[in-house]
Design a protein around this motif. Structure first.
Motif, mmCIF file in Angstrom:
data_model
loop_
_atom_site.group_PDB
_atom_site.id
_atom_site.type_symbol
_atom_site.label_atom_id
_atom_site.label_comp_id
_atom_site.label_asym_id
_atom_site.label_seq_id
_atom_site.Cartn_x
_atom_site.Cartn_y
_atom_site.Cartn_z
ATOM 1 N N ASN A 71 29.599 89.170 52.640
ATOM 2 C CA ASN A 71 30.257 88.737 51.332
ATOM 3 C C ASN A 71 31.718 88.981 51.427
ATOM 4 O OD1 ASN A 71 27.628 87.789 50.521
ATOM 5 N ND2 ASN A 71 27.271 89.826 49.750
ATOM 6 N N LEU A 72 32.135 89.968 52.045
ATOM 7 C CA LEU A 72 33.428 90.437 51.908
ATOM 8 C C LEU A 72 34.462 89.675 53.332
ATOM 9 C CD1 LEU A 72 33.346 94.061 50.508
ATOM 10 C CD2 LEU A 72 34.131 92.041 49.278
ATOM 11 N N LYS A 73 33.670 89.634 54.303
ATOM 12 C CA LYS A 73 34.473 89.168 55.766
ATOM 13 C C LYS A 73 35.087 87.995 55.456
ATOM 14 C CE LYS A 73 33.574 88.545 60.291
ATOM 15 N NZ LYS A 73 32.403 88.985 61.516
ATOM 16 N N LYS A 74 34.270 86.937 54.788
ATOM 17 C CA LYS A 74 35.053 85.578 54.938
ATOM 18 C C LYS A 74 36.136 85.736 53.988
ATOM 19 C CE LYS A 74 31.432 84.458 51.300
ATOM 20 N NZ LYS A 74 30.489 83.708 50.982
ATOM 21 N N PHE A 75 36.446 86.699 53.123
ATOM 22 C CA PHE A 75 37.704 86.570 52.300
ATOM 23 C C PHE A 75 38.885 87.527 53.077
ATOM 24 C CE2 PHE A 75 34.322 85.576 49.232
ATOM 25 C CZ PHE A 75 35.020 84.488 48.726
ATOM 26 N N ILE A 76 38.187 88.656 53.665
ATOM 27 C CA ILE A 76 39.133 89.600 54.347
ATOM 28 C C ILE A 76 39.748 88.950 55.541
ATOM 29 C CG2 ILE A 76 39.286 91.846 55.337
ATOM 30 C CD1 ILE A 76 37.471 92.743 53.218
ATOM 31 N N GLU A 77 38.809 88.160 56.402
ATOM 32 C CA GLU A 77 39.211 87.621 57.701
ATOM 33 C C GLU A 77 39.740 86.530 57.667
ATOM 34 O OE1 GLU A 77 37.097 89.150 61.855
ATOM 35 O OE2 GLU A 77 36.150 87.249 60.931
ATOM 36 N N THR A 78 40.867 86.461 56.688
ATOM 37 C CA THR A 78 41.609 84.948 56.456
ATOM 38 C C THR A 78 42.864 85.173 57.239
ATOM 39 O OG1 THR A 78 42.523 85.518 54.507
ATOM 40 C CG2 THR A 78 40.173 84.257 54.695
ATOM 41 N N PRO A 79 43.555 84.049 57.471
ATOM 42 C CA PRO A 79 45.207 84.333 57.970
ATOM 43 C C PRO A 79 45.975 84.938 56.998
ATOM 44 C CG PRO A 79 44.057 82.014 58.595
ATOM 45 C CD PRO A 79 43.167 82.909 57.840
ATOM 46 N N ASN A 80 45.677 84.567 55.597
ATOM 47 C CA ASN A 80 46.571 85.269 54.608
ATOM 48 C C ASN A 80 46.291 86.601 54.252
ATOM 49 O OD1 ASN A 80 48.012 82.787 53.944
ATOM 50 N ND2 ASN A 80 46.940 82.359 52.099
ATOM 51 N N ALA A 81 45.217 87.149 54.483
ATOM 52 C CA ALA A 81 44.699 88.634 54.329
ATOM 53 C C ALA A 81 45.263 89.044 55.526
ATOM 54 C CB ALA A 81 43.189 88.650 54.269
ATOM 55 N N ARG A 82 45.354 88.833 56.614
ATOM 56 C CA ARG A 82 46.082 89.327 57.654
ATOM 57 C C ARG A 82 47.521 89.506 57.679
ATOM 58 N NH1 ARG A 82 43.005 90.686 62.150
ATOM 59 N NH2 ARG A 82 40.773 89.579 61.986
ATOM 60 N N LYS A 83 48.174 88.217 57.056
ATOM 61 C CA LYS A 83 49.489 88.420 56.941
ATOM 62 C C LYS A 83 49.857 89.238 55.815
ATOM 63 C CE LYS A 83 53.209 85.001 55.097
ATOM 64 N NZ LYS A 83 53.444 84.097 54.663
ATOM 65 N N VAL A 84 49.148 89.445 54.734
ATOM 66 C CA VAL A 84 49.464 90.424 53.605
ATOM 67 C C VAL A 84 49.470 92.025 54.370
ATOM 68 C CG1 VAL A 84 48.424 91.421 51.685
ATOM 69 C CG2 VAL A 84 48.844 89.224 51.773
ATOM 70 N N ALA A 85 48.340 92.174 55.151
ATOM 71 C CA ALA A 85 48.234 93.388 55.710
ATOM 72 C C ALA A 85 49.237 93.597 56.744
ATOM 73 C CB ALA A 85 46.798 93.519 56.649
ATOM 74 N N ASN A 86 49.707 92.709 57.335
ATOM 75 C CA ASN A 86 50.753 93.114 58.233
ATOM 76 C C ASN A 86 52.337 93.169 57.432
ATOM 77 O OD1 ASN A 86 49.374 92.890 60.971
ATOM 78 N ND2 ASN A 86 49.547 90.721 60.945
ATOM 79 N N THR A 87 52.473 92.483 56.548
ATOM 80 C CA THR A 87 53.692 92.537 55.573
ATOM 81 C C THR A 87 53.679 93.851 54.993
ATOM 82 O OG1 THR A 87 53.407 90.181 55.006
ATOM 83 C CG2 THR A 87 54.742 91.683 53.523
ATOM 84 N N CYS A 88 52.582 94.459 54.689
ATOM 85 C CA CYS A 88 52.507 95.841 54.164
ATOM 86 C C CYS A 88 52.472 96.985 55.290
ATOM 87 C CB CYS A 88 51.058 95.962 53.309
ATOM 88 S SG CYS A 88 51.141 95.255 51.938
ATOM 89 N N GLY A 89 52.439 96.591 56.597
ATOM 90 C CA GLY A 89 52.560 97.365 57.587
ATOM 91 C C GLY A 89 51.218 98.258 58.005
ATOM 92 N N THR A 90 50.272 97.544 57.679
ATOM 93 C CA THR A 90 48.919 98.053 57.905
ATOM 94 C C THR A 90 48.115 96.899 58.657
ATOM 95 O OG1 THR A 90 48.806 99.235 55.934
ATOM 96 C CG2 THR A 90 46.992 99.224 56.854
ATOM 97 N N PRO A 91 48.397 96.735 59.888
ATOM 98 C CA PRO A 91 47.709 95.680 60.623
ATOM 99 C C PRO A 91 45.952 96.131 60.729
ATOM 100 C CG PRO A 91 49.163 96.622 61.912
ATOM 101 C CD PRO A 91 49.376 97.447 60.862
#
Length: 95
Positions: A71-91
């Motif tokens: 239920n969470l994976k489909k929202f967390i594993e998106t390009p935007n979610a990865r971009k947010v994490a990388n922007t925050c310095g937490t790949p």
């Protein structure tokens, strides 16, 4: 149509985040609801807030558990979610 789709997805993410809770050792309480400050950055490609970044860093030990939840994976594993994490310095971790 696209705006209503984004609103529905954002609402769904928040509901899912609030509904799911898991515990991890070392005093980190895994709660996807803690990532709710990141919803707008993930759904609209806006810049993540400082609160969002601090929450991602706090929840980093929990991310693999979130990936295992379909239920969470489909929202967390998106390009935007990865971009947010990388922007925050937490790949994203390798799970």
């Amino acid at each position: 149509m696209k705006a209503s789709y984004v609103a529905v997805c954002a609402t769904l993410v928040v509901v899912l985040l609030l509904a799911e809770q898991t515990q991890v050792t070392e005093a980190v309480t895994c709660s996807p609801a803690q990532l709710s400050p990141c919803v707008s950055a993930i759904t609209s490609s806006s810049q993540p807030s400082q609160l969002c970044c601090s929450r991602i860093k706090e929840q980093k030990p929990c991310l693999c558990g979130y990936f295992r939840n379909p239920n969470l994976k489909k929202f967390i594993e998106t390009p935007n979610a990865r971009k947010v994490a990388n922007t925050c310095g937490t790949p994203f971790p390798k799970c």
